[in-house]
Enzyme design. Structure first.
Site: not given
Ligand code: PGA
Length: 237
Positions: A9, A94, A161
């Site tokens: 990210k 996101e 996810e």
């Molecule tokens: P996380 O994020 O492992 O911090 O839950 C996963 C992602 O957003 O791909």
């Protein structure tokens, strides 16, 4: 071969990415048998995240929907490919939620990946409200429609996810994601090079039991992937 992807990210400077690459290299030695590793840094740190020894490849976290032109601030799929990316994350929750990316836009991004030779890591998943409302299956089928134009013979990675599991510390149980992943495979039947990942609060602690679940081919890891040692531990699980 299990696929394990680190989604950093908006974290890590170029110096931090270079340090991570050194740490990851030291941690995995000649590589981890049976695992394909991918790092997805910010565009600025793609060069630092690369491995000259080829023990992992790199991905971008997003690509433009357009080929080229007057799109200030965008990075094209061709530019990402030229910068060394093998994969592109498309449709992360996101991006859908914070940047308003919808199916029509994502279909164009997938087309740009195709033209540029980037394998998409297409993310999908339901929110908690959708899950509680019994809409998971309908939401996933709608999100899968975005892949309609993606030729069946081309490599495709789909990352399931559930939004309620991302960054919350509350990973789904295999019993939670089994149905979704099996359903996704059914919806995407006939695709010769499909891999289905699970993502959402994967950690070194829960990776073992999650990896034992046969409906997934690997993980997309956010928070826990920010440590090279933790990411290597997840990959080994
Ligand atoms: P996380 O994020 O492992 O911090 O839950 C996963 C992602 O957003 O791909």
């Amino acid at each position: 071969m299990k696929l394990v992807v680190a989604n950093w990210k908006m974290h890590k400077t170029r110096a931090e990415a270079a340090e991570y690459a050194r740490d990851l290299g030291a941690s995995i030695g000649d590589g981890i048998a049976g695992r394909e590793l991918v790092l997805a840094p910010s565009f600025t740190a793609l060069a630092q995240a690369r491995d000259t020894r080829g023990r992992w490849t790199i991905a971008c976290q997003n690509v433009a929907a357009e080929t080229e032109g007057a799109y200030t601030g965008e990075v094209s799929a061709v530019q990402a490919r030229e910068a060394g990316c093998a994969y592109a994350i498309v449709g992360h929750s996101e991006r859908r939620r914070l940047f308003g990316e919808d199916g029509a836009l994502l279909a164009r991004k997938l087309a740009r990946c195709r033209e540029a030779g980037l394998t998409p890591i297409y993310c999908l998943g339901e929110t908690l409200a959708e899950r509680d409302g019994g809409e998971t299956e309908a939401v996933l089928s709608r999100q899968v429609e975005t892949l309609d134009e993606h030729p069946a013979a081309l490599p495709l990675v789909v990352a399931y996810e559930p939004v309620w599991a991302i960054g919350t510390g509350r990973a789904a149980e295999p019993s939670d994601f089994r149905t979704a992943c099996v359903g996704l495979r059914r919806l995407l039947a006939g695709r010769s090079a499909l891999r289905v990942l699970y993502g959402g609060s994967v950690t070194p602690e829960n990776a073992g039991p999650l990896a034992a679940e046969p409906s997934v081919d690997g993980f997309l890891v956010g928070g826990a992937s920010l440590s090279a040692v933790a990411f290597a531990a997840i990959a080994r699980a």
